[in-house]
Write a protein that holds these residues in place. Structure first.
Motif, short mmCIF file in Angstrom:
data_model
loop_
_atom_site.label_atom_id
_atom_site.label_comp_id
_atom_site.label_asym_id
_atom_site.label_seq_id
_atom_site.Cartn_x
_atom_site.Cartn_y
_atom_site.Cartn_z
N THR A 289 -2.28 18.68 -3.93
CA THR A 289 -1.97 17.42 -5.22
C THR A 289 -0.84 16.69 -4.87
OG1 THR A 289 -1.47 19.27 -6.29
CG2 THR A 289 -3.93 18.84 -6.18
N THR A 290 -0.20 17.33 -5.10
CA THR A 290 1.33 16.83 -5.52
C THR A 290 2.27 15.85 -3.81
OG1 THR A 290 2.78 18.25 -5.07
CG2 THR A 290 2.03 17.56 -7.29
N LEU A 291 1.80 16.26 -2.57
CA LEU A 291 2.86 15.64 -1.55
C LEU A 291 1.35 16.09 -0.23
CD1 LEU A 291 6.41 17.20 -1.49
CD2 LEU A 291 5.05 15.50 -2.52
N PHE B 178 12.76 15.69 -0.95
CA PHE B 178 12.54 14.39 -0.99
C PHE B 178 12.86 13.50 0.24
CE2 PHE B 178 15.96 17.18 -2.49
CZ PHE B 178 16.11 17.15 -3.67
N ASN B 179 12.44 12.16 -0.23
CA ASN B 179 11.99 11.20 0.31
C ASN B 179 10.03 10.99 0.17
OD1 ASN B 179 14.83 10.60 0.54
ND2 ASN B 179 14.41 11.04 3.18
N THR B 180 9.81 11.17 -0.92
CA THR B 180 8.30 11.08 -0.74
C THR B 180 7.99 10.17 -1.45
OG1 THR B 180 8.51 12.33 -3.12
CG2 THR B 180 8.72 13.73 -1.24
N GLY B 181 9.35 8.78 -2.01
CA GLY B 181 8.46 8.24 -2.46
C GLY B 181 6.56 7.07 -2.42
N ALA B 182 6.66 7.12 -0.36
CA ALA B 182 5.45 6.36 0.32
C ALA B 182 4.51 7.45 -0.30
CB ALA B 182 6.49 6.01 1.37
N TYR B 183 3.29 6.71 -0.51
CA TYR B 183 2.24 7.37 -0.69
C TYR B 183 1.54 7.93 -0.79
CZ TYR B 183 1.57 3.37 3.54
OH TYR B 183 1.76 2.76 4.71
N GLN B 184 2.27 9.09 -1.85
CA GLN B 184 2.28 10.69 -1.90
C GLN B 184 1.04 9.79 -3.52
OE1 GLN B 184 2.04 12.80 1.02
NE2 GLN B 184 3.07 10.94 1.27
N GLU B 185 1.32 9.34 -4.37
CA GLU B 185 0.77 9.06 -5.85
C GLU B 185 -1.03 8.85 -5.32
OE1 GLU B 185 3.93 10.71 -7.08
OE2 GLU B 185 3.83 8.87 -5.60
N THR B 186 -1.03 7.57 -4.70
CA THR B 186 -2.06 6.85 -4.26
C THR B 186 -2.76 7.59 -3.44
OG1 THR B 186 -0.54 5.46 -2.43
CG2 THR B 186 -1.07 4.68 -4.26
N LYS C 12 1.15 -1.07 -0.11
CA LYS C 12 -0.33 -0.28 0.53
C LYS C 12 1.16 1.17 0.13
CE LYS C 12 -0.56 0.32 5.09
NZ LYS C 12 -0.56 -1.15 5.73
N SER C 13 2.27 1.29 0.40
CA SER C 13 2.68 1.90 0.56
C SER C 13 3.46 3.03 -0.93
CB SER C 13 4.59 1.96 0.97
OG SER C 13 4.36 1.72 2.31
N SER C 14 3.49 1.83 -1.66
CA SER C 14 3.82 2.32 -3.60
C SER C 14 2.97 0.79 -3.95
CB SER C 14 4.74 2.71 -3.77
OG SER C 14 4.63 2.69 -5.33
N HIS C 15 2.07 1.32 -4.52
CA HIS C 15 1.74 -0.15 -5.49
C HIS C 15 2.42 -0.74 -7.18
CE1 HIS C 15 -1.45 -0.56 -2.85
NE2 HIS C 15 -1.57 -1.43 -3.07
N PHE C 16 2.49 0.78 -7.36
CA PHE C 16 3.17 0.71 -8.94
C PHE C 16 4.62 -0.92 -8.94
CE2 PHE C 16 2.32 5.19 -8.09
CZ PHE C 16 1.77 5.50 -9.10
N LYS C 17 3.89 -0.43 -10.30
CA LYS C 17 4.91 -1.78 -10.95
C LYS C 17 6.39 -1.80 -10.87
CE LYS C 17 5.22 -4.99 -14.81
NZ LYS C 17 4.86 -5.40 -16.29
N HIS C 18 7.31 -0.60 -10.95
CA HIS C 18 8.30 -0.64 -11.23
C HIS C 18 8.92 -0.44 -10.00
CE1 HIS C 18 6.46 2.98 -11.06
NE2 HIS C 18 7.40 4.23 -10.20
N VAL C 19 8.35 0.00 -8.77
CA VAL C 19 8.53 -0.05 -7.07
C VAL C 19 8.74 -2.12 -6.92
CG1 VAL C 19 7.75 0.25 -4.85
CG2 VAL C 19 7.73 2.04 -7.13
N LEU C 20 7.67 -2.86 -7.11
CA LEU C 20 7.69 -4.07 -7.09
C LEU C 20 8.69 -4.56 -7.64
CD1 LEU C 20 5.74 -5.59 -4.78
CD2 LEU C 20 4.39 -2.88 -5.16
N ASN C 21 8.43 -4.32 -9.22
CA ASN C 21 9.97 -4.95 -9.37
C ASN C 21 11.48 -4.91 -9.18
OD1 ASN C 21 8.04 -6.09 -11.59
ND2 ASN C 21 8.97 -4.65 -12.87
#
Length: 465
Positions: free
Chosen positions: A342-344, A407-415, A84-93
């Motif tokens: 919207t972005t953060l 920086f260090n914004t990679g979790a949750y912000q997009e979803t 749930k922190s980031s579902h994106f395929k590039h993250v899981l890969n």
């Protein structure tokens, strides 16, 4: 007289730091020239530096394995990624390159797991820890995954009805875990987590619904507190209460062999960030071993579900300062060319702190400012409350563009922000690029998504086909 921005940073923090340094008067992030990114892709811009995902996974694995070796701990350690922190395929890969497991939280998560399985990224041996309150579709999807051979899918029981619901749809025997409803810190608005089953009810629940149920095998006890893993009296007290439940349950349930301590590792939110990960892990392993020895039971295998720690430090956002507004004698507002809401979204929703630094003009003099977003919402800002102290940036100069990075914004912000959908005041989502390194260590860049166009938003709103 030291009046440059670089002087302020050097006097206030230990700088440079492993991921941040200056080169040719501009900020480098993991040796990536951020002004080059701006010149190539423009701003606003979001990026994901994929190697940092693997780096953090390997750091945690090393800390746990070192502690296990030091204490001669007989259990194994399993790293799970909290999707749930980031579902994106590039993250899981990227994450799955590191021999890890998966934690899910909703029905569609299972569809992602099945997709990854089809591509050979995970196998039947991969642990799939299914958390969350399980509605009908989630139960159906978990059952389908187990029925199709995912032998290490372990649904974590969240309420008293889930055993029966799962039993109706799973064809053979299956494994489960139980989530403890942890008690919250005194400052919380409620006393006990809404998730899981209360401490005092765990043993009766096991005796009534699992002990004599030949179809169900209890394998895991799940423990997590909202404030995460912290070196304070509250955390250690809750951990010991959890271990008391574990050892009591283990004595009457031989199949129980795993303890899931959840997620909650903090990530860097300022240049002054300090957290002794190695000490915390060492002491957690030590406490578990000591308690189990005192109670005469075998130590459990350890599972963690790190989400933000896995992906958070891989993300960043870059904005341009468009204009400065002097609203009174003391407050200067630097207006960015996007929106924090919207972005953060975590900056305004929960006053989340991120590392914020200028990309260029470090040799210019500085001033104290507030940062404002483009929407007409009064909450669209970033100030000292989120930043932990006053915000200083190189002085605004309309003839010398200033770019700033979060920086260090990679979790949750997009979803949370609703990636690819409508944004507040119809502010478009920025361009997003993926940054990686090839086998020789050379930087590669790929556009993941372009900035939203008006046609995209009009289509969602029903104005266009």
């Amino acid at each position: 007289m030291n009046t440059k921005y670089i002087d302020l940073i050097s006097q206030t923090f230990d700088f440079p730091q492993p991921e941040f340094k200056l080169e040719d008067k501009t900020l480098q992030f993991h040796d990536i020239d951020l002004m080059d990114l701006v010149e190539e892709y423009g701003a606003p811009l979001k990026f994901t530096y994929l190697p940092q995902i693997s780096n953090n996974i390997q750091r945690a694995k090393t800390w746990f394995n070192d502690a296990i070796k030091k204490h001669d701990y007989k259990g194994k350690y399993n790293y799970c990624y909290c999707t749930k922190s980031s579902h994106f395929k590039h993250v899981l890969n990227e994450a799955l390159k590191n021999d890890i497991h998966i934690e899910t939280s909703s029905a569609f998560d299972i569809d992602i797991v099945e997709n990854l399985k089809k591509e050979g990224k995970i196998t039947d041996e991969t642990f799939v820890i299914s958390n969350g309150f399980k509605r009908e579709q989630y139960v159906t999807n978990i059952a389908r995954l187990i029925n199709n051979g995912q032998k290490n899918c372990i649904p974590i029981i969240d309420n008293y009805e889930e055993i029966d619901l799962l039993s109706e749809e799973i064809e053979g025997n299956f494994k489960v875990g139980i989530r403890i409803a942890s008690e919250e810190e005194p400052k919380f608005e409620f006393y006990t987590s809404r998730l899981g089953i209360g401490y005092k009810n765990i043993l009766p629940f096991y005796k009534n619904q699992i002990k004599n149920n030949t179809k169900v095998e209890l394998k895991m006890l799940h423990f997590f507190i909202n404030t995460g893993i912290r070196d304070n009296a509250y955390y250690w007290n809750e951990l010991l209460k959890c271990l008391k439940v574990y050892t009591s349950l283990k004595k009457i349930c031989p199949s129980l062999d795993s303890l899931n301590i959840g997620g909650g590792f903090p990530i860097k939110n300022s240049l002054a960030f300090e957290f002794d990960y190695e000490y915390m892990i060492d002491e957690i392993i030590n406490q578990i071993k000591q308690t189990c020895e005192e109670e005469g039971v075998d130590v459990p295998n350890i599972f963690t579900e790190f989400g933000s720690f896995t992906v958070g430090e891989s993300g960043g956002a870059i904005y341009k300062v468009l204009y400065q507004k002097q609203q009174n004698d003391r407050e200067k507002w630097n207006m960015i060319n996007s929106s924090f809401i919207t972005t953060l979204p975590d900056t305004w929703a929960i006053n989340k702190r991120f590392v914020m630094l200028p990309i260029n003009r470090w040799n210019d003099s500085y001033e104290r400012v507030l940062l404002g977003g483009l929407t007409c919402d009064s909450d669209d800002y970033y100030n000292s409350e989120q930043h932990m102290n006053a915000i200083y940036l190189p002085k605004y100069n309309k003839d010398k563009p200033l770019y700033i990075g979060f920086f260090n914004t990679g979790a949750y912000q997009e979803t949370i922000g609703g990636f690819g959908g409508l944004q507040h005041c119809l502010i478009p989502s920025p361009k997003h690029i993926l940054i990686d390194r090839d086998k020789d260590g050379n930087i590669t860049k790929t556009i993941f998504s372009e900035q939203q166009k008006s046609e995209d938003l009009l289509k969602i709103l029903g104005y266009a086909n």
